[in-house]
Design an enzyme around this catalytic site. Structure first.
Site, PDB file in Angstrom:
ATOM      1  CE  LYS A 128      -3.996   1.827   2.561  1.00  0.00           C
ATOM      2  NZ  LYS A 128      -4.868   1.624   3.762  1.00  0.00           N
ATOM      3  CB  SER A 173      -8.226   3.307   2.486  1.00  0.00           C
ATOM      4  OG  SER A 173      -7.380   2.806   3.506  1.00  0.00           O
ATOM      5  CB  SER A 219      -8.344   0.557   5.533  1.00  0.00           C
ATOM      6  OG  SER A 219      -9.124   1.696   5.286  1.00  0.00           O
TER       7      SER A 219
HETATM    8  N1  GLN Z   1     -13.363   3.765   6.104  1.00  0.00           N
HETATM    9  C1  GLN Z   1     -12.736   4.238   7.294  1.00  0.00           C
HETATM   10  C2  GLN Z   1     -12.407   5.701   7.142  1.00  0.00           C
HETATM   11  O1  GLN Z   1     -12.685   6.226   6.123  1.00  0.00           O
HETATM   12  C3  GLN Z   1     -11.518   3.424   7.613  1.00  0.00           C
HETATM   13  C4  GLN Z   1     -10.318   3.786   6.852  1.00  0.00           C
HETATM   14  C5  GLN Z   1      -9.103   3.011   7.258  1.00  0.00           C
HETATM   15  O2  GLN Z   1      -9.198   1.981   7.936  1.00  0.00           O
HETATM   16  N2  GLN Z   1      -7.948   3.514   6.866  1.00  0.00           N
HETATM   17  O3  GLN Z   1     -11.884   6.313   8.022  1.00  0.00           O
END
Ligand code: GLN
Length: 481
Positions: free
Chosen positions: A79, A154, A178
């Site tokens: 990532k 994400s 994410s």
């Molecule tokens: N969807 C969640 C957010 O937008 C989690 C994102 C993540 O785990 N990086 O904050």
């Protein structure tokens, strides 16, 4: 050798028996990548020369007769918020578009020492803020199972790369789901470790009390092997803990007997899509036939979890993102008139809409006069949520829920409605608030062929139990229910 459905163990045995070289395996995955990435767009940028160099090193070990390290020649996607020295680390943001990492994240050092080969950097929602990978400043990633659908986020690029054979495994980061949610949307395995289990050194910070790096792979065993390599205390990360790292494969084949599985009443009610519910119930029935016992539990503060998470995550993000000011990192716009103009114009041009929304809201909830009403209150509710889980774990060994309340949604379906996007994190964010580990495993597909994921949550540092149960479920055919 076909570059398809390879695993950590299979790659090692191909090389050990001389049936394929590490360089051949790397080249084969680079070919998959060249063929598929223009459509799926899982990678933001690739590093074929470096990957081939790392692979050649494994072939040298083999020629010298040196035993191969545990992840020898494993083709991985990383990532793009995890630093690899000498490669760009954009975090999916314009503000870091040309930023080249000056050092390796600890997880990268460890994976490299274990023989892994990094093919490139995977797409993500800008600074990991999102649940669909549509918030990337560069392009959206597509779900390999259905190209009009999101891969989740994400870490959508990481999960899509594994699901489409553009990597055998990947690293993601998980602040509120994410790793688990994109794994669920792409039909692969994703593990968020216990907070402090894996070093965050070299992970670009989003919510520092919530962030963890973890593996995404096609099988539970591969997930376990990668976790073993990346886990452990790191002097560079004061929040990492010196808890012994077990061999996660030990005892993984033993039958699961008398395991008590908690089913939160609040998670299986209105708002959960019928098709997801049916799949998870089929998964639970399978686990019952394997000797698990289902126990209904309560997590009474569930209704406050989304609000609590978003207050805390935005507050921490607003503070962490203050460092991107045009002075030390990345973008600096030209033509400003004074210092504050330079900050303003750089941040205005560099950040996307979702990141700006979070900086503004996060700054608001931390500001004098509002701190007690929002941030402090959220911290108190976080403790109540933690206590809900502690009570539940007095009665059960693990907790099971869907990973996401719906199957993957269409590209564009929720991108103009931040609240709808936030609400889809309901089952994953609590593990981050509480600091416990969670794994998402495939649990069949909808009639349209969209993957459904089942989440297993455990006590702090109980990754061995999660991986064990997940592996037994996989072996019993749970992934393809
Ligand atoms: N969807 C969640 C957010 O937008 C989690 C994102 C993540 O785990 N990086 O904050």
């Amino acid at each position: 050798m076909e570059a398809k459905n390879l695993t950590v163990a299979r790659i090692k045995s191909l090389i050990e028996r001389g049936e394929a070289s590490a360089v051949e395996i790397c080249q084969a995955y680079l070919q998959n990548l060249e063929r598929l990435n223009p459509t799926i767009k899982a990678y933001l940028h690739t590093s074929p020369e470096r990957a081939l160099e790392l692979a050649a090193r494994i072939d040298r070990l083999k020629r010298e007769g040196t035993p191969l390290p545990s992840l020898a020649a494993l083709p991985m996607a990383i990532k793009d918020n995890i630093l690899i020295k000498g490669l760009r680390s954009t975090c999916g943001s314009k503000i870091l578009e040309n930023f080249v990492a000056l050092y390796n994240a600890t997880v990268i050092e460890k994976l490299e020492a274990a023989g892994a080969v990094f093919l490139g950097k995977a797409n993500l929602d800008e600074f990991a803020m999102g649940s669909s990978t549509e918030n990337s400043a560069f392009f959206a990633t597509r779900n390999p199972h259905a190209l009009d659908y999101v891969p989740g986020g994400s870490s959508g690029g990481s999960a899509a790369a594994v699901a489409s054979q553009m990597a055998v495994a990947a690293l993601g980061s998980d602040t509120g789901g994410s790793i688990r949610q994109p794994a669920s949307f792409c039909g692969v395995v994703g593990l968020k470790p216990t907070y402090s289990r894996v070093s965050r050194y070299g992970l670009v910070a989003f919510g520092s009390s919530l962030d963890q790096i973890g593996p995404i792979a096609a099988t539970v065993k591969d997930t376990a092997q990668i976790l073993r390599v990346i886990a452990g205390k790191d002097p560079h990360d004061a929040t990492s803990l010196a808890v012994a790292v077990p061999d996660y494969l030990e005892g993984i084949e033993k039958p699961v007997k008398d395991l008590k599985i908690g089913l939160p009443r609040e998670y299986f009610r209105a708002g959960l899509s019928e098709v997801v519910k049916n799949k998870i119930q089929a998964g639970l029935r399978l686990l019952e036939t394997l000797g698990c016992q289902m126990v209904e539990i309560e997590l009474p503060h569930t209704d406050y979890a989304i609000a609590t998470y978003y207050v805390i995550a935005m507050a921490e993000a607003s503070s962490n993102l203050a460092r991107f000011d045009g002075v030390r990192y990345g973008l600096r716009v030209r033509g400003y008139s004074n210092l504050s103009g330079m900050y303003r114009e750089t941040r205005d041009a560099g950040f996307g809409a979702e990141v700006k929304r979070r900086i503004v809201l996060g700054t608001f909830v931390l500001s004098s006069g509002y701190y007690d009403a929002y941030y402090l209150k959220a911290q108190k509710v976080r403790t109540l949520i933690k206590q809900d889980f502690e009570k539940a774990f007095e009665k059960v060994d693990v907790i099971i829920s869907p990973t996401s309340p719906t199957p993957p949604f269409r590209i564009g379906e929720k991108s103009n409605d931040p609240l709808a996007m936030y609400l889809s994190d309901i089952f994953t964010i609590t593990a981050n608030l509480v600091g416990i580990p969670g794994i998402s495993v495939p649990c069949g597909t909808t009639p349209e062929g969209l993957p459904v994921g089942m989440q297993i949550l455990g006590k702090h540092f109980d990754e061995p139990r999660l991986l064990h149960l997940a592996h037994i479920f996989e072996q019993a055919g749970g992934f393809t229910l």
